[in-house]
Structure formats: structure tokens, C-alpha cells
Design a protein around this motif. Sequence first.
Motif, PDB file in Angstrom:
ATOM      1  N   LEU A 137       0.814  -1.210   0.000  1.00 44.68           N
ATOM      2  CA  LEU A 137       0.000   0.000   0.000  1.00 44.68           C
ATOM      3  C   LEU A 137       0.850   1.264   0.000  1.00 44.68           C
ATOM      4  CD1 LEU A 137      -2.955   0.941   0.076  1.00 44.68           C
ATOM      5  CD2 LEU A 137      -2.793   0.967   2.583  1.00 44.68           C
ATOM      6  N   ALA A 138       2.077   1.174   0.499  1.00 43.99           N
ATOM      7  CA  ALA A 138       2.940   2.359   0.577  1.00 43.99           C
ATOM      8  C   ALA A 138       3.323   2.885  -0.790  1.00 43.99           C
ATOM      9  CB  ALA A 138       4.202   2.035   1.380  1.00 43.99           C
ATOM     10  N   THR A 139       3.188   2.066  -1.831  1.00 40.66           N
ATOM     11  CA  THR A 139       3.532   2.502  -3.185  1.00 40.66           C
ATOM     12  C   THR A 139       2.297   2.550  -4.086  1.00 40.66           C
ATOM     13  OG1 THR A 139       4.230   0.205  -3.566  1.00 40.66           O
ATOM     14  CG2 THR A 139       5.944   1.823  -3.167  1.00 40.66           C
ATOM     15  N   GLY A 208      16.408   7.087  16.814  1.00 38.45           N
ATOM     16  CA  GLY A 208      15.782   6.195  17.778  1.00 38.45           C
ATOM     17  C   GLY A 208      14.354   6.545  18.121  1.00 38.45           C
ATOM     18  N   ASP A 209      13.913   7.759  17.799  1.00 35.40           N
ATOM     19  CA  ASP A 209      12.549   8.163  18.142  1.00 35.40           C
ATOM     20  C   ASP A 209      11.615   8.139  16.938  1.00 35.40           C
ATOM     21  OD1 ASP A 209      13.708  10.263  16.797  1.00 35.40           O
ATOM     22  OD2 ASP A 209      12.961  11.827  18.153  1.00 35.40           O
ATOM     23  N   GLU A 210      12.053   7.511  15.815  1.00 40.40           N
ATOM     24  CA  GLU A 210      11.219   7.457  14.615  1.00 40.40           C
ATOM     25  C   GLU A 210      11.189   6.047  14.039  1.00 40.40           C
ATOM     26  OE1 GLU A 210      11.564  11.909  12.684  1.00 40.40           O
ATOM     27  OE2 GLU A 210      13.000  10.399  12.042  1.00 40.40           O
ATOM     28  N   VAL A 211      10.149   5.765  13.245  1.00 41.63           N
ATOM     29  CA  VAL A 211      10.061   4.521  12.476  1.00 41.63           C
ATOM     30  C   VAL A 211       9.921   4.872  11.007  1.00 41.63           C
ATOM     31  CG1 VAL A 211       8.982   3.258  14.381  1.00 41.63           C
ATOM     32  CG2 VAL A 211       7.519   4.333  12.638  1.00 41.63           C
ATOM     33  N   GLU A 212      10.424   3.981  10.161  1.00 44.16           N
ATOM     34  CA  GLU A 212      10.254   4.138   8.718  1.00 44.16           C
ATOM     35  C   GLU A 212       8.906   3.506   8.376  1.00 44.16           C
ATOM     36  OE1 GLU A 212      12.415   5.826   5.410  1.00 44.16           O
ATOM     37  OE2 GLU A 212      13.008   5.629   7.496  1.00 44.16           O
ATOM     38  N   PHE A 213       7.919   4.311   7.990  1.00 41.53           N
ATOM     39  CA  PHE A 213       6.544   3.846   7.829  1.00 41.53           C
ATOM     40  C   PHE A 213       6.243   3.652   6.341  1.00 41.53           C
ATOM     41  CE2 PHE A 213       1.950   4.001   7.727  1.00 41.53           C
ATOM     42  CZ  PHE A 213       1.580   3.350   8.894  1.00 41.53           C
ATOM     43  N   GLY A 214       6.188   2.380   5.919  1.00 42.32           N
ATOM     44  CA  GLY A 214       5.973   2.070   4.514  1.00 42.32           C
ATOM     45  C   GLY A 214       7.251   1.671   3.818  1.00 42.32           C
ATOM     46  N   VAL A 215       8.190   1.074   4.564  1.00 41.87           N
ATOM     47  CA  VAL A 215       9.485   0.683   4.018  1.00 41.87           C
ATOM     48  C   VAL A 215       9.322  -0.459   3.022  1.00 41.87           C
ATOM     49  CG1 VAL A 215      10.012  -1.049   5.783  1.00 41.87           C
ATOM     50  CG2 VAL A 215      11.871   0.219   4.717  1.00 41.87           C
ATOM     51  N   GLY A 216      10.260  -0.590   2.065  1.00 42.97           N
ATOM     52  CA  GLY A 216      10.230  -1.680   1.092  1.00 42.97           C
ATOM     53  C   GLY A 216      11.106  -2.833   1.536  1.00 42.97           C
ATOM     54  N   ILE A 217      10.867  -4.009   0.975  1.00 42.71           N
ATOM     55  CA  ILE A 217      11.619  -5.193   1.388  1.00 42.71           C
ATOM     56  C   ILE A 217      13.018  -5.246   0.775  1.00 42.71           C
ATOM     57  CG2 ILE A 217       9.597  -6.586   1.909  1.00 42.71           C
ATOM     58  CD1 ILE A 217      10.025  -8.008  -0.793  1.00 42.71           C
ATOM     59  N   GLY A 219      14.880  -2.655   1.328  1.00 39.84           N
ATOM     60  CA  GLY A 219      15.473  -1.573   2.105  1.00 39.84           C
ATOM     61  C   GLY A 219      15.149  -0.201   1.563  1.00 39.84           C
ATOM     62  N   GLU A 220      14.168  -0.107   0.632  1.00 38.18           N
ATOM     63  CA  GLU A 220      13.795   1.200   0.100  1.00 38.18           C
ATOM     64  C   GLU A 220      13.238   2.081   1.223  1.00 38.18           C
ATOM     65  OE1 GLU A 220      12.406  -1.834  -3.112  1.00 38.18           O
ATOM     66  OE2 GLU A 220      12.374  -1.670  -0.926  1.00 38.18           O
ATOM     67  N   ARG A 221      13.649   3.315   1.221  1.00 29.59           N
ATOM     68  CA  ARG A 221      13.157   4.246   2.221  1.00 29.59           C
ATOM     69  C   ARG A 221      11.668   4.490   2.020  1.00 29.59           C
ATOM     70  NH1 ARG A 221      17.379   7.419   4.216  1.00 29.59           N
ATOM     71  NH2 ARG A 221      15.804   8.332   5.593  1.00 29.59           N
ATOM     72  N   ALA A 222      10.983   4.761   3.108  1.00 32.62           N
ATOM     73  CA  ALA A 222       9.569   5.077   3.042  1.00 32.62           C
ATOM     74  C   ALA A 222       9.367   6.531   2.642  1.00 32.62           C
ATOM     75  CB  ALA A 222       8.910   4.809   4.389  1.00 32.62           C
ATOM     76  N   ARG A 223       8.144   6.860   2.263  1.00 31.18           N
ATOM     77  CA  ARG A 223       7.834   8.253   1.926  1.00 31.18           C
ATOM     78  C   ARG A 223       7.669   9.101   3.183  1.00 31.18           C
ATOM     79  NH1 ARG A 223       5.388   5.708  -2.536  1.00 31.18           N
ATOM     80  NH2 ARG A 223       6.025   6.670  -4.507  1.00 31.18           N
TER      81      ARG A 223
END
Length: 330
Positions: A137-139, A208-217, A219-223
Motif C-alpha cells: 500500500l505504501a507505493t 531512535g525516536d522514529e520509524v520508517e513507515f511504509g518501508v520496502g523489502i 530496504g527502500e526508504r519510506a515516503r
Amino acid sequence: MRRQFVNDPGDVVAEALEGFAAAWPGHVRLNADPAYVVRARPASGKVAVVSGGGSGHEPLHVGFVGTGMLDAAVPGAVFTSPTAVQIRAASRAVDTGRGVLHVVKNYTGDVLNFRIAGELLADEGVESGIVLVDDDLATDTDDGPGRRGTAAAVVVEKVCGAAAERGADLAELTALGRRVAAGSRTLSVALAAGAHPGQSRPSFELPGDEVEFGVGIHGERARQRRAFGPSREIVPQMVSPLAEALGLGRGSRVLAVVNGLGATSDLELYGVFREARRVLKDAGVDVVRSLVGTYVTSLDMAGCSLTLVRADDEVLELWDAPVATPALTW
């Protein structure tokens, strides 16, 4: 700095495949050149189901070769598509005369090489069909190649594998796989990136205070990045857009897959499933089947994905059908 159990990074895939085949001799057999994995006891009289993609996502796809699932899996280099030559050879090796179904995650290289392999097979009189898994869904945008393929591939492979064992023809399997893929959506969240074999640093750094939301398998960065918090805060942010995308409401039934991305404990994954089930139950959505564990990884990424699949009676019956593979058995 990360340390890894690696000899030469250039040999890591070949050595892992050799070890995998040696560990599961009753289930699989390795063809080294070109590289592919087939069932130790080949099936007969059925449509062959073949999948593949870059290495680094284990147990996907080689771990799902066996009765009730895949007839062959074709591994590429790390995060790199297998070649059309590999795919053609694997398909020829398992074709029983009823055709070959290719289950392909929607990445440009995978799609291109599987389509070329299909053309080569057609020239040789072997019929093939293709199911593109595009659940991420992230893409979900109007530009680019479309949604990426992620953990819904496991569900498509299982359902189509079961239908193939029961004698479904190639057209039926293709239609079934496309229907399951269309009814599937996934979101992935990373707490830390993975590191490629031989590299001591991860593919990206994350505060440490963030998550990558919508990352790819791969290792693609999320939007986007979102604030890190307890599961009870993060999981609802994953469930809600998935339910909206699938049009889920009261009375809907789903198969839910909570998948570890490589470095996430089962203790955490079952906690994530608990939260996802709670949110869905509050929305009147019935989780009728579930799969929790590490099935589609991104090397040693710390994180998880949540996949929801619309579940009708046919999908549930095929999901429940017997399966015997190194990574999935019931």
C-alpha cells in the motif's frame, strides 16, 4: 558496526543455497547452474507453480518449494532479479505438459525477466501464465511501476499451489492468483535497516525516536517517518489504511499475516498480531485465519509487515489444504 556469518560476500547466495538443499534433502533439490530449487520428488500431471526473486528475503521463495505450494523457486543475487535463463530452465524442469504458472512480485527486473522467460517458453511450446503480486500500500501511486510485491506472495503461492494440486488448469490458476492478489494489501514498518552481506553499516540510518513507515523489502526508504511508540499506537496506524484500501467493514473476513523483516522476535510479532486483531475486531472485521512469523525478510532489517487478504470460502479451503515445505507445513 555489524558482524555477519559470511565468507566471501560474492559467494553468499551460492553457499546458502548449497546449505539449504543439504538441510532439506527430503523436500528440495538444488540445480546449481543455472541456479534454481525444485521439489525432491517432482509432481506429475499438474500445472507447475514457479516463483522467484532476489535473495535476501528468505525463506521466500526457496523455503516454499514442496507439496501444496511451489514446484520450483528461482533465486537471484541479493535484491536482484533472477535471469530469464534461470526462470526458463526452472520452468522447463518442472513442466508436466499442463503449463506453468509464474507468481511474480511487482518489481521491474522480476517482471521483465519472467515475461522474457514466458516468451522463451512459448517458443518451445510450453504455455505459461503470470500473476503479479502488488500488495504494498505504501507505493499505491499513479506514477512508476505501481505497487510493490511483498508478503502477499506467500498467500498467493499457498492458495495457487493448493489449487494446482487439486487439478486446476492454467487459466483457472491464473484467475485465482490474480483475484487473491487484488484482494491483498500490506504495510511494512522498520525500526532499523538491514545490512548487505559483507557491509558493516545498514542501508539507511534511522533516529531512535522514529520509524520508517511504509518501508520496502529491498530496504527502500519510506515516503514518511512517524514517531516511534508502543505497539498499541503503531499497529492501528497500519491496520486502518489497509482496511480502508480493501473496503473492509462489519462482517468482512480476512486472513492476516504478521511477518518479521529479519531481526524481529516472535515475541514481538505475536504482540503485533494481538493489536491488529483487536483493532479489526473493534471494526467488526473477522480474522478467520492468521500466519505469524518470519516469512518475507529484508536481510536483517528490524521491523514487521502486516498483510490483510480478503477471505472467501474458496480461499479459506485452499489455505487450509495440506502443505509440506521447509518453511510452511500443516
